[in-house]
Design a protein around this motif. Structure first.
Motif, PDB file in Angstrom:
ATOM      1  N   THR B  73       1.197  -1.266  -0.235  1.00 39.62           N
ATOM      2  CA  THR B  73       0.127   0.545  -0.068  1.00 39.62           C
ATOM      3  C   THR B  73       0.876   1.050  -0.091  1.00 39.62           C
ATOM      4  OG1 THR B  73      -1.614   1.264   1.201  1.00 39.62           O
ATOM      5  CG2 THR B  73      -0.215   0.611   2.872  1.00 39.62           C
ATOM      6  N   ASP B  74       0.055   2.764   0.149  1.00 41.91           N
ATOM      7  CA  ASP B  74       0.546   3.609  -0.056  1.00 41.91           C
ATOM      8  C   ASP B  74       0.194   4.163   1.946  1.00 41.91           C
ATOM      9  OD1 ASP B  74       1.294   3.117  -2.678  1.00 41.91           O
ATOM     10  OD2 ASP B  74      -0.656   4.939  -3.505  1.00 41.91           O
ATOM     11  N   ILE B  75       1.401   5.470   1.845  1.00 39.56           N
ATOM     12  CA  ILE B  75       1.443   5.491   3.249  1.00 39.56           C
ATOM     13  C   ILE B  75       1.390   7.191   3.530  1.00 39.56           C
ATOM     14  CG2 ILE B  75       2.338   3.066   4.121  1.00 39.56           C
ATOM     15  CD1 ILE B  75       4.971   4.422   4.419  1.00 39.56           C
ATOM     16  N   LEU B 132      -2.887  -3.519  10.766  1.00 32.02           N
ATOM     17  CA  LEU B 132      -2.279  -4.676  11.286  1.00 32.02           C
ATOM     18  C   LEU B 132      -1.737  -4.214  12.525  1.00 32.02           C
ATOM     19  CD1 LEU B 132       0.233  -5.911   7.960  1.00 32.02           C
ATOM     20  CD2 LEU B 132      -2.569  -6.848   8.678  1.00 32.02           C
ATOM     21  N   LEU B 133      -1.342  -5.673  13.068  1.00 33.93           N
ATOM     22  CA  LEU B 133       0.112  -5.668  14.013  1.00 33.93           C
ATOM     23  C   LEU B 133       0.762  -5.519  13.363  1.00 33.93           C
ATOM     24  CD1 LEU B 133      -0.894  -6.839  17.064  1.00 33.93           C
ATOM     25  CD2 LEU B 133      -1.599  -4.484  17.082  1.00 33.93           C
ATOM     26  N   ALA B 134       1.928  -5.102  13.219  1.00 34.25           N
ATOM     27  CA  ALA B 134       2.390  -4.885  12.110  1.00 34.25           C
ATOM     28  C   ALA B 134       4.135  -5.233  12.539  1.00 34.25           C
ATOM     29  CB  ALA B 134       2.781  -3.753  10.866  1.00 34.25           C
ATOM     30  N   HIS B 135       5.158  -5.970  12.012  1.00 33.30           N
ATOM     31  CA  HIS B 135       6.227  -6.686  12.538  1.00 33.30           C
ATOM     32  C   HIS B 135       7.227  -6.592  11.613  1.00 33.30           C
ATOM     33  CE1 HIS B 135       5.345 -10.261  11.470  1.00 33.30           C
ATOM     34  NE2 HIS B 135       4.619 -10.528  11.933  1.00 33.30           N
ATOM     35  N   THR B 136       6.561  -6.649   9.874  1.00 32.05           N
ATOM     36  CA  THR B 136       7.933  -6.628   9.694  1.00 32.05           C
ATOM     37  C   THR B 136       7.737  -5.438   7.563  1.00 32.05           C
ATOM     38  OG1 THR B 136       8.132  -9.219   9.496  1.00 32.05           O
ATOM     39  CG2 THR B 136       8.508  -8.503   7.099  1.00 32.05           C
ATOM     40  N   ILE B 154      -2.285   1.370  10.439  1.00 32.94           N
ATOM     41  CA  ILE B 154      -4.165   1.889   9.490  1.00 32.94           C
ATOM     42  C   ILE B 154      -3.372   2.588   8.310  1.00 32.94           C
ATOM     43  CG2 ILE B 154      -5.900   2.425  10.222  1.00 32.94           C
ATOM     44  CD1 ILE B 154      -5.619   2.826  13.462  1.00 32.94           C
ATOM     45  N   PRO B 155      -3.266   1.960   7.344  1.00 29.27           N
ATOM     46  CA  PRO B 155      -2.386   3.284   5.980  1.00 29.27           C
ATOM     47  C   PRO B 155      -3.488   3.732   5.362  1.00 29.27           C
ATOM     48  CG  PRO B 155      -2.878   0.004   5.349  1.00 29.27           C
ATOM     49  CD  PRO B 155      -3.369   0.548   6.839  1.00 29.27           C
ATOM     50  N   HIS B 156      -4.953   3.654   5.898  1.00 26.55           N
ATOM     51  CA  HIS B 156      -5.456   4.290   5.080  1.00 26.55           C
ATOM     52  C   HIS B 156      -6.026   6.041   6.085  1.00 26.55           C
ATOM     53  CE1 HIS B 156      -8.470   1.912   7.782  1.00 26.55           C
ATOM     54  NE2 HIS B 156      -9.178   3.303   7.601  1.00 26.55           N
ATOM     55  N   LEU B 157      -5.168   5.982   7.012  1.00 27.24           N
ATOM     56  CA  LEU B 157      -5.189   7.149   7.977  1.00 27.24           C
ATOM     57  C   LEU B 157      -4.155   7.386   7.683  1.00 27.24           C
ATOM     58  CD1 LEU B 157      -7.872   6.181  10.686  1.00 27.24           C
ATOM     59  CD2 LEU B 157      -8.444   7.242   8.867  1.00 27.24           C
ATOM     60  N   TYR B 158      -3.898   9.388   8.211  1.00 27.52           N
ATOM     61  CA  TYR B 158      -2.568   9.477   8.058  1.00 27.52           C
ATOM     62  C   TYR B 158      -2.189   8.922   9.340  1.00 27.52           C
ATOM     63  CZ  TYR B 158      -3.769  13.749   5.884  1.00 27.52           C
ATOM     64  OH  TYR B 158      -3.815  15.375   5.261  1.00 27.52           O
ATOM     65  N   LEU B 159      -0.004   8.640   9.017  1.00 31.72           N
ATOM     66  CA  LEU B 159       0.060   7.383  10.027  1.00 31.72           C
ATOM     67  C   LEU B 159       0.492   7.678  11.371  1.00 31.72           C
ATOM     68  CD1 LEU B 159       3.678   6.545   7.946  1.00 31.72           C
ATOM     69  CD2 LEU B 159       2.124   5.384   8.305  1.00 31.72           C
ATOM     70  N   TRP B 160       0.180   9.156  12.112  1.00 27.29           N
ATOM     71  CA  TRP B 160       0.172   9.207  13.506  1.00 27.29           C
ATOM     72  C   TRP B 160      -0.770   8.129  13.835  1.00 27.29           C
ATOM     73  CZ3 TRP B 160      -3.217  13.497  11.296  1.00 27.29           C
ATOM     74  CH2 TRP B 160      -3.872  13.350  11.982  1.00 27.29           C
ATOM     75  N   LYS B 161      -1.541   7.652  13.054  1.00 24.64           N
ATOM     76  CA  LYS B 161      -3.000   6.709  13.889  1.00 24.64           C
ATOM     77  C   LYS B 161      -1.950   5.709  13.946  1.00 24.64           C
ATOM     78  CE  LYS B 161      -6.640  10.170  13.797  1.00 24.64           C
ATOM     79  NZ  LYS B 161      -6.938  10.345  15.267  1.00 24.64           N
ATOM     80  N   SER B 162      -0.920   5.066  13.251  1.00 23.22           N
ATOM     81  CA  SER B 162      -0.691   4.139  13.009  1.00 23.22           C
ATOM     82  C   SER B 162       0.209   3.748  13.898  1.00 23.22           C
ATOM     83  CB  SER B 162       0.377   3.274  11.412  1.00 23.22           C
ATOM     84  OG  SER B 162      -0.589   3.384  10.617  1.00 23.22           O
ATOM     85  N   ALA B 163       0.218   3.793  15.271  1.00 23.25           N
ATOM     86  CA  ALA B 163       0.797   4.507  16.828  1.00 23.25           C
ATOM     87  C   ALA B 163       1.737   2.905  16.932  1.00 23.25           C
ATOM     88  CB  ALA B 163      -0.622   4.315  17.690  1.00 23.25           C
ATOM     89  N   LYS B 164       3.596   3.715  17.013  1.00 28.11           N
ATOM     90  CA  LYS B 164       4.882   2.839  17.228  1.00 28.11           C
ATOM     91  C   LYS B 164       4.484   2.204  18.410  1.00 28.11           C
ATOM     92  CE  LYS B 164       7.221   5.604  14.386  1.00 28.11           C
ATOM     93  NZ  LYS B 164       8.189   6.990  14.100  1.00 28.11           N
ATOM     94  N   TRP B 165       5.127   1.352  18.426  1.00 29.78           N
ATOM     95  CA  TRP B 165       5.468   0.471  19.953  1.00 29.78           C
ATOM     96  C   TRP B 165       4.311   0.060  20.487  1.00 29.78           C
ATOM     97  CZ3 TRP B 165       7.789   5.667  19.715  1.00 29.78           C
ATOM     98  CH2 TRP B 165       8.935   6.300  18.401  1.00 29.78           C
TER      99      TRP B 165
END
Ligand SMILES: Cc1cc2nc3c(=O)[nH]c(=O)nc-3n(C[C@H](O)[C@H](O)[C@H](O)COP(=O)(O)OP(=O)(O)OC[C@H]3O[C@@H](n4cnc5c(N)ncnc54)[C@H](O)[C@@H]3O)c2cc1C
Lengths: 249, 200
Positions: B73-75, B132-136, B154-165
């Motif tokens: 996907t695109d991010i 996803l819970l992404a690890h790779t 959560i690639p369809h939202l801005y990346l700050w929603k894709s919480a790190k750690w």
């Protein structure tokens, strides 16, 4: 919690452009609307081409929040940079620039925070931090503060004279400028080091605070912030007491 | 407003359109409010709470033993860069709920992370294979500065929603602002509607 009302796009007028170092120019902009901000916040700049193409980038305010009618930005020229090159090569006084802000709110420091603070800046990462120091300069409350500022050479030490003057008039402010590509082995001032900021430089810097810093602010390129952040975790600062702003790769 | 004498740089034609206000980036910039926390997969675990009750906890090994999903996907980062054609692998939230034997919840969800970061999204946005819970990343273990060992994705939202750690998902009835949302960032954050800040 503070909620920053992010304003509409407004048009600012460039009032001055000055070389601060070989790679950084300072831009003063008069804001169309009075805009209150906190030291450490940034604005988004939007450039629009005749075909409708737009480029947006963020720039931290370097001036003190006491003036809410104008802001100063310090923009470093990035090789092949779209927006930084526009500012360096094209922008001149009386030009108009579209922007909105203030944005961000975590990387901010109020003069009312009177516990010991460690500030660590790499290159143009001094931008939000000089705003914090300028704001504090005007305040009667002066918290113990150490600034560690990493630059390549003396010529790249933005705001050096002003920082030295601040340290001179305020015994509670200590500055260390780390020259990473200095010609000479031995620093020619006690405020200079001639190597990268490492663990031992941080250890000796924070002895000037008499106690562990209650908060640290780290700003610069990603690798710089990662490396300093790791050192600060190693020396035992709590994760949530370390605030960071990463400017780019 | 047309900016005086600005024509933009010669830009590579994107494979697909990018959202408004975004530009294409080849690198992978890092934006986080704090340092990169030291996360040890030996002690790492992940939990889901629904309606105040914990419905499951997974260790690193247990997470890796669940069905794995690939997303190409695109991010899009709110700081204006987008990156096209990225590859991620991890475990869908659906697979975790299925593993715990619970029905997909409704309402909203708060992500919780090492270091205390939080972010909120509607529950529907992490279900049906959307997250996803992404690890790779790019066939390599996800680097710590990009959120490794495990980040929410959560690639369809801005990346700050894709919480790190990431360490937890807490499903709740009400939408509550997370870390950046309390500082005025958008509650939903759809890049295609340019929902960067609260009043966008
Ligand atoms: C919150 C925030 C505050 C910022 N404040 C400032 C500030 O006060 N002063 C300032 O000068 N910049 C600041 N930046 C960085 C700024 O937003 C731009 O990223 C920077 O000016 C480069 O933009 P550009 O269009 O010139 O380069 P681009 O056209 O975006 O990039 C050209 C190339 O340079 C690389 N590149 C991008 N940024 C950097 C960098 N910083 N160092 C090295 N390589 C890079 C890119 O990966 C790309 O390959 C800030 C960034 C953020 C996120």
């Amino acid at each position: 919690m503070n909620i920053d009302p992010v304003r509409e796009w407004q048009i600012a007028t460039v009032t001055s452009v000055n070389d601060e170092s070989p790679r950084v120019k300072l831009f003063k902009l008069d804001l169309a609307n009075e805009t209150k901000f906190r030291a450490g916040q940034y604005f988004d700049i939007r450039l629009t081409a005749p075909d409708g193409y737009q480029a947006q980038r963020s720039y931290s305010v370097t001036s003190s929040p006491e003036d809410s009618n104008s802001i100063e930005l310090a923009i470093e020229l990035i090789a092949d940079g779209e927006v930084s090159a526009y500012f360096h090569e094209i922008v001149k006084p009386d030009d108009q620039i579209e922007l909105r802000g203030p944005i961000g709110g975590h990387f901010t420091l109020s003069p009312n925070f009177t516990k010991p603070v460690l500030l660590v800046a790499g290159g143009s990462g001094i931008a939000p931090i000089i705003s914090m120091l300028r704001h504090r300069r005007s305040s009667t409350r002066i918290a113990p503060t150490v600034l560690m500022f990493s630059v390549r050479t003396e010529a790249d030490a933005l705001f050096a004279q002003e920082l030295e003057d601040m340290a001179q008039e305020n015994p509670n402010l200590h500055i260390i400028i780390a020259l990473t590509r200095s010609e000479s082995e031995t620093p020619d001032s006690k405020q200079r080091e001639t190597r990268r900021i490492d663990r031992s430089m941080i250890d000796s810097a924070i002895t000037k605070l008499a106690e562990q810093p209650a908060r640290a602010y780290v700003c610069g390129g990603t690798d710089f912030v990662e490396s300093i952040g790791n050192h600060l975790l190693d020396i035992g600062l709590a994760y949530h007491d370390i605030r960071t702003e990463r400017f780019g790769p | 407003m047309i900016t005086n004498n600005f024509f933009g740089r010669k830009r590579p034609e994107p494979t697909r359109p990018v959202p408004p206000g975004q530009y294409l980036e080849d690198g992978f910039p890092v934006l986080s409010a704090g340092p990169t926390p030291k996360v040890d997969t030996a002690t790492w675990d992940f939990s889901i709470e629904i309606g105040g009750a914990e419905i499951g906890t997974w260790s690193w090994d247990q997470l890796n033993a669940l069905p794995q999903t690939d997303i190409h996907t695109d991010i899009h980062c709110v700081t204006k860069w987008s990156k096209q054609d990225t590859d991620w692998r991890g475990v869908t939230i659906d697979a975790l709920l299925e593993d715990a034997g619970v029905e997909p919840p409704t309402g909203f969800v708060m992500a919780g992370c090492d270091g205390g970061y939080t972010t909120n999204v509607p529950a529907a946005d992490v279900l049906d294979g959307k997250a996803l819970l992404a690890h790779t990343y790019d066939n390599e273990p996800l680097a710590p500065e990009h959120g490794g060992p495990v980040r929410l994705f959560i690639p369809h939202l801005y990346l700050w929603k894709s919480a790190k750690w990431i360490r937890s998902l807490t499903f709740m009835d009400q939408d509550v602002p997370g870390f950046w949302e309390r500082y005025g960032y958008h509650m939903y954050g759809d890049p295609w509607r340019e929902q960067r800040y609260s009043n966008d």
